[in-house]
Design an enzyme around this catalytic site. Sequence first.
Site, PDB file in Angstrom:
ATOM      1  N   ASP A 122      18.471 -30.727  18.041  1.00  0.00           N
ATOM      2  CA  ASP A 122      17.394 -31.616  18.422  1.00  0.00           C
ATOM      3  C   ASP A 122      18.557 -33.065  18.203  1.00  0.00           C
ATOM      4  OD1 ASP A 122      17.942 -32.390  15.838  1.00  0.00           O
ATOM      5  OD2 ASP A 122      16.296 -32.500  15.079  1.00  0.00           O
ATOM      6  N   ARG A 126      27.759 -20.502  18.316  1.00  0.00           N
ATOM      7  CA  ARG A 126      29.422 -21.364  18.712  1.00  0.00           C
ATOM      8  C   ARG A 126      30.042 -19.768  18.531  1.00  0.00           C
ATOM      9  NH1 ARG A 126      32.444 -21.074  13.178  1.00  0.00           N
ATOM     10  NH2 ARG A 126      34.404 -22.496  13.009  1.00  0.00           N
ATOM     11  N   ASN A 146      37.538 -18.509  13.372  1.00  0.00           N
ATOM     12  CA  ASN A 146      36.823 -17.554  13.167  1.00  0.00           C
ATOM     13  C   ASN A 146      36.276 -16.886  12.117  1.00  0.00           C
ATOM     14  OD1 ASN A 146      36.372 -18.075  16.224  1.00  0.00           O
ATOM     15  ND2 ASN A 146      38.124 -17.119  16.752  1.00  0.00           N
ATOM     16  N   HIS A 157      33.323 -20.390  21.675  1.00  0.00           N
ATOM     17  CA  HIS A 157      34.562 -19.849  20.677  1.00  0.00           C
ATOM     18  C   HIS A 157      35.137 -18.563  21.419  1.00  0.00           C
ATOM     19  CE1 HIS A 157      35.091 -21.034  16.386  1.00  0.00           C
ATOM     20  NE2 HIS A 157      35.024 -22.849  17.031  1.00  0.00           N
ATOM     21  N   ASP A 158      34.768 -17.783  22.925  1.00  0.00           N
ATOM     22  CA  ASP A 158      34.770 -16.733  23.161  1.00  0.00           C
ATOM     23  C   ASP A 158      34.531 -17.668  24.412  1.00  0.00           C
ATOM     24  OD1 ASP A 158      34.747 -14.777  24.757  1.00  0.00           O
ATOM     25  OD2 ASP A 158      32.780 -14.269  25.744  1.00  0.00           O
ATOM     26  N   HIS A 183      26.587 -29.539  17.086  1.00  0.00           N
ATOM     27  CA  HIS A 183      26.414 -29.627  15.181  1.00  0.00           C
ATOM     28  C   HIS A 183      24.943 -30.817  14.940  1.00  0.00           C
ATOM     29  CE1 HIS A 183      31.411 -29.011  15.873  1.00  0.00           C
ATOM     30  NE2 HIS A 183      30.218 -28.331  15.844  1.00  0.00           N
ATOM     31  N   VAL A 206      38.205 -19.608  24.785  1.00  0.00           N
ATOM     32  CA  VAL A 206      39.835 -18.939  24.974  1.00  0.00           C
ATOM     33  C   VAL A 206      39.293 -17.128  25.819  1.00  0.00           C
ATOM     34  CG1 VAL A 206      41.227 -17.305  22.836  1.00  0.00           C
ATOM     35  CG2 VAL A 206      39.579 -19.347  22.299  1.00  0.00           C
ATOM     36  N   PRO A 224      39.295 -26.622  19.449  1.00  0.00           N
ATOM     37  CA  PRO A 224      39.796 -28.171  19.170  1.00  0.00           C
ATOM     38  C   PRO A 224      39.827 -27.867  17.842  1.00  0.00           C
ATOM     39  CG  PRO A 224      37.194 -28.107  19.879  1.00  0.00           C
ATOM     40  CD  PRO A 224      38.248 -26.755  19.965  1.00  0.00           C
ATOM     41  N   GLY A 250      38.066 -17.468  28.816  1.00  0.00           N
ATOM     42  CA  GLY A 250      37.078 -17.994  29.614  1.00  0.00           C
ATOM     43  C   GLY A 250      36.104 -16.508  29.071  1.00  0.00           C
ATOM     44  N   ASP A 306      34.429 -14.204  28.182  1.00  0.00           N
ATOM     45  CA  ASP A 306      34.806 -12.790  28.579  1.00  0.00           C
ATOM     46  C   ASP A 306      34.440 -11.970  27.086  1.00  0.00           C
ATOM     47  OD1 ASP A 306      37.001 -13.581  26.925  1.00  0.00           O
ATOM     48  OD2 ASP A 306      38.451 -12.370  28.046  1.00  0.00           O
ATOM     49  N   SER A 338      35.918 -11.469  24.451  1.00  0.00           N
ATOM     50  CA  SER A 338      37.409 -11.067  24.051  1.00  0.00           C
ATOM     51  C   SER A 338      37.403 -11.273  22.118  1.00  0.00           C
ATOM     52  CB  SER A 338      38.758 -12.130  24.092  1.00  0.00           C
ATOM     53  OG  SER A 338      38.385 -13.015  24.281  1.00  0.00           O
TER      54      SER A 338
HETATM   55  C1  HEM Z   1      33.907 -31.118  20.061  1.00  0.00           C
HETATM   56  C2  HEM Z   1      34.854 -29.830  19.400  1.00  0.00           C
HETATM   57  C3  HEM Z   1      34.178 -29.344  17.969  1.00  0.00           C
HETATM   58  C4  HEM Z   1      34.726 -28.579  16.803  1.00  0.00           C
HETATM   59  C5  HEM Z   1      36.378 -29.857  16.097  1.00  0.00           C
HETATM   60  C6  HEM Z   1      34.014 -27.655  16.329  1.00  0.00           C
HETATM   61  C7  HEM Z   1      34.168 -27.338  14.636  1.00  0.00           C
HETATM   62  C8  HEM Z   1      33.742 -27.196  14.004  1.00  0.00           C
HETATM   63  C9  HEM Z   1      33.746 -26.831  12.669  1.00  0.00           C
HETATM   64  C10 HEM Z   1      35.058 -26.347  11.666  1.00  0.00           C
HETATM   65  C11 HEM Z   1      32.443 -25.874  12.354  1.00  0.00           C
HETATM   66  C12 HEM Z   1      32.745 -25.509  10.598  1.00  0.00           C
HETATM   67  C13 HEM Z   1      33.227 -24.053  10.549  1.00  0.00           C
HETATM   68  C14 HEM Z   1      33.271 -23.260   9.181  1.00  0.00           C
HETATM   69  O1  HEM Z   1      32.743 -23.700   8.633  1.00  0.00           O
HETATM   70  O2  HEM Z   1      34.790 -23.502   8.583  1.00  0.00           O
HETATM   71  C15 HEM Z   1      31.435 -25.689  13.612  1.00  0.00           C
HETATM   72  C16 HEM Z   1      30.445 -25.317  13.390  1.00  0.00           C
HETATM   73  C17 HEM Z   1      29.491 -25.058  14.437  1.00  0.00           C
HETATM   74  N1  HEM Z   1      29.959 -25.170  15.639  1.00  0.00           N
HETATM   75 FE1  HEM Z   1      31.392 -26.332  16.370  1.00  0.00          FE
HETATM   76  N2  HEM Z   1      33.037 -27.579  16.625  1.00  0.00           N
HETATM   77  C18 HEM Z   1      32.724 -28.491  18.387  1.00  0.00           C
HETATM   78  C19 HEM Z   1      32.438 -28.043  19.433  1.00  0.00           C
HETATM   79  C20 HEM Z   1      30.990 -26.930  19.268  1.00  0.00           C
HETATM   80  C21 HEM Z   1      30.528 -27.287  20.669  1.00  0.00           C
HETATM   81  C22 HEM Z   1      31.066 -27.260  21.666  1.00  0.00           C
HETATM   82  C23 HEM Z   1      29.776 -25.897  20.329  1.00  0.00           C
HETATM   83  C24 HEM Z   1      28.405 -25.497  20.598  1.00  0.00           C
HETATM   84  C25 HEM Z   1      28.381 -25.755  22.177  1.00  0.00           C
HETATM   85  C26 HEM Z   1      29.889 -25.904  18.290  1.00  0.00           C
HETATM   86  C27 HEM Z   1      28.916 -24.895  17.315  1.00  0.00           C
HETATM   87  C28 HEM Z   1      29.023 -25.256  16.621  1.00  0.00           C
HETATM   88  C29 HEM Z   1      27.947 -24.554  15.777  1.00  0.00           C
HETATM   89  C30 HEM Z   1      26.765 -24.282  16.312  1.00  0.00           C
HETATM   90  C31 HEM Z   1      28.342 -25.107  13.902  1.00  0.00           C
HETATM   91  C32 HEM Z   1      28.106 -24.195  12.798  1.00  0.00           C
HETATM   92  C33 HEM Z   1      28.141 -22.351  13.087  1.00  0.00           C
HETATM   93  C34 HEM Z   1      27.065 -21.695  11.716  1.00  0.00           C
HETATM   94  O3  HEM Z   1      26.538 -22.518  11.253  1.00  0.00           O
HETATM   95  O4  HEM Z   1      27.566 -20.390  11.885  1.00  0.00           O
HETATM   96  N3  HEM Z   1      31.112 -26.302  17.912  1.00  0.00           N
HETATM   97  N4  HEM Z   1      32.250 -26.400  14.077  1.00  0.00           N
END
Ligand code: HEM
Length: 334
Positions: A261, A64, A96, A68-69, A195, A72, A165, A74, A76, A78
Site C-alpha cells: 500500500d 523483488r 541477491n 532484479h531480473d 518497499h 540485469v 541501485p 533485461g 530474461d 537470468s
Molecule cells: C530504488 C532503488 C532500490 C534499492 C536501492 C533497493 C534496495 C533494496 C534492499 C537493500 C533490500 C533489502 C535486501 C536485504 O535484505 O539484503 C530491498 C528489499 C526489497 N526490495 Fe528493493 N530496492 C530498490 C528498488 C526496488 C524496486 C523497484 C522493487 C520492485 C518493484 C523492489 C522490491 C523490493 C522488495 C519487495 C523487497 C523485500 C524483499 C523480501 O522481503 O524478500 N525494490 N531492496
Amino acid sequence: MLSLVHNMTGSIFSLLFFSLFITCTATLEAGLYRSTCPSAEAIVRRSVNRAITQDPGLGAGLIRMHFHDCFVRGCDASILLDSTLSNPSEKENQANGPSLRGYEVIDEAKAELEFNCPGTVSCADILAFAARDSVLELGGISYQVPAGRRDGRVSIKDEPTQNLPSPNSTVEQLQQMFATKGLNLQEMVALSGAHSIGRVTRCSVFSHRLHTFNATHVQDPAMDLNFASEMKNNCPSITSAGVVSDNVKVPLDGFTPSRLDNRYFRNLETGRGLLASDQALMHNPRTASMVRRFAKYGRVWMPKFVNAMTRMGLIEVLTGTQGEIRRNCKIVNL
Ligand code: HEM
Ligand SMILES: *[C@@H]1O[C@H](CO)[C@@H](O)[C@H](O)[C@H]1NC(C)=O
Ligand SMILES: *[C@@H]1O[C@H](CO)[C@@H](O)[C@H](O)[C@H]1NC(C)=O
C-alpha cells in the site's frame, strides 16, 4: 481553422497511439498462451497463492526477483540460472545471494507447466506473472501482463553490481540508473513503493545511519528519533570487525509489512524510511513532492505503480527466435 486544429490533434493522437501500439504489442502480447497453454497463468497464480498463504514474504521476494531480473540483461530469467562449475551466476552476487527468496515458487510452477504444456511458457514470463500475482495478493491491485519473453542463456555473478541501485544511492544516482533502463523519475518513485512490503536481512544495509553517519552526526538526522531507537534494538552497534548482528529481519514498512500500500510513502514523510536510498526521496524537491502526493492519495499511486511495473517488465526483453524456452529455469537447455 477549427477543423485544421481538430485534424492536427487527430493525427498527433493517431501517431501517438500508433507508436504506443508498436512499442507495446509488436513484441509482447497479453493472453499470449490462451491457445498454446490455456491454464498457464492459472497455474502460476495457484503456486503463488499457495506460497503466499504460507508466507506472505514470498510475495515480496517474487516482486523483488522480477526487478532484479529485469535490471540485469533485461527480463530474461537470468536471475534464475544456477552457477555452473566454470561460471558463478547472478544468484551469487551480494545483492541477491543471501536475501533473494521465492525461487522454489517459480520452480514449482515451471514443473507443472512442463507437465501440462512442455516447452511453451518461458521462465521470464513465469516470473513476470508471479510478480503480478503477488501484487494482486498483497496489494489487491490487478493488471494484465504482456507475454512472450524468451529466456536468456547467460548469467554472470558481477553484473548485478553495476546494474542494481545501492541502498546508499542518492536520488540523482537512482534517477540515472533507472533512466539507463528506460524508466523515468516518477516511475522510479512509484516502483519504490514496493518497499511497503518485505524485509531487510542485513544490518549493514542501513546500520551506518544509526552508528557512523558522518563526521558531525553519529545518527542520520533525517531519521525519526523513535524509529532510530527501534532500529538500534535490531542492530545495536558496529565494531571494527563490522556489524555485530548481521542476520536480522527488519520490515521495510513496520506498520503494514505484508500489505502493498502507500504506507511506505507516509513513512518517508515522517522520517521512517529504512534505507538511505528510500529516505533520500525526501531530499530532492521533485521526488519529495511525488512522495507527498502518493502518501496522500493511494489511488494516485496504484495505477502509476502498475504502469511502472508493466514498463519494467518490458526492459530489453528477448523475443521471436532470440534466446530459448528453458525446460528447467535453473539451467540452460542442452
Ligand atoms: C530504488 C532503488 C532500490 C534499492 C536501492 C533497493 C534496495 C533494496 C534492499 C537493500 C533490500 C533489502 C535486501 C536485504 O535484505 O539484503 C530491498 C528489499 C526489497 N526490495 Fe528493493 N530496492 C530498490 C528498488 C526496488 C524496486 C523497484 C522493487 C520492485 C518493484 C523492489 C522490491 C523490493 C522488495 C519487495 C523487497 C523485500 C524483499 C523480501 O522481503 O524478500 N525494490 N531492496
Ligand atoms: C553504504 O555506506 C556505508 C557508510 O558509508 C558503508 O559502510 C556501507 O558498506 C555502504 N553499503 C553499500 C551496500 O554500499
Ligand atoms: C553530515 O550530514 C548532515 C546531514 O545530512 C549534513 O548536513 C552535514 O553537512 C554532514 N557533515 C559532514 C561533515 O559531512
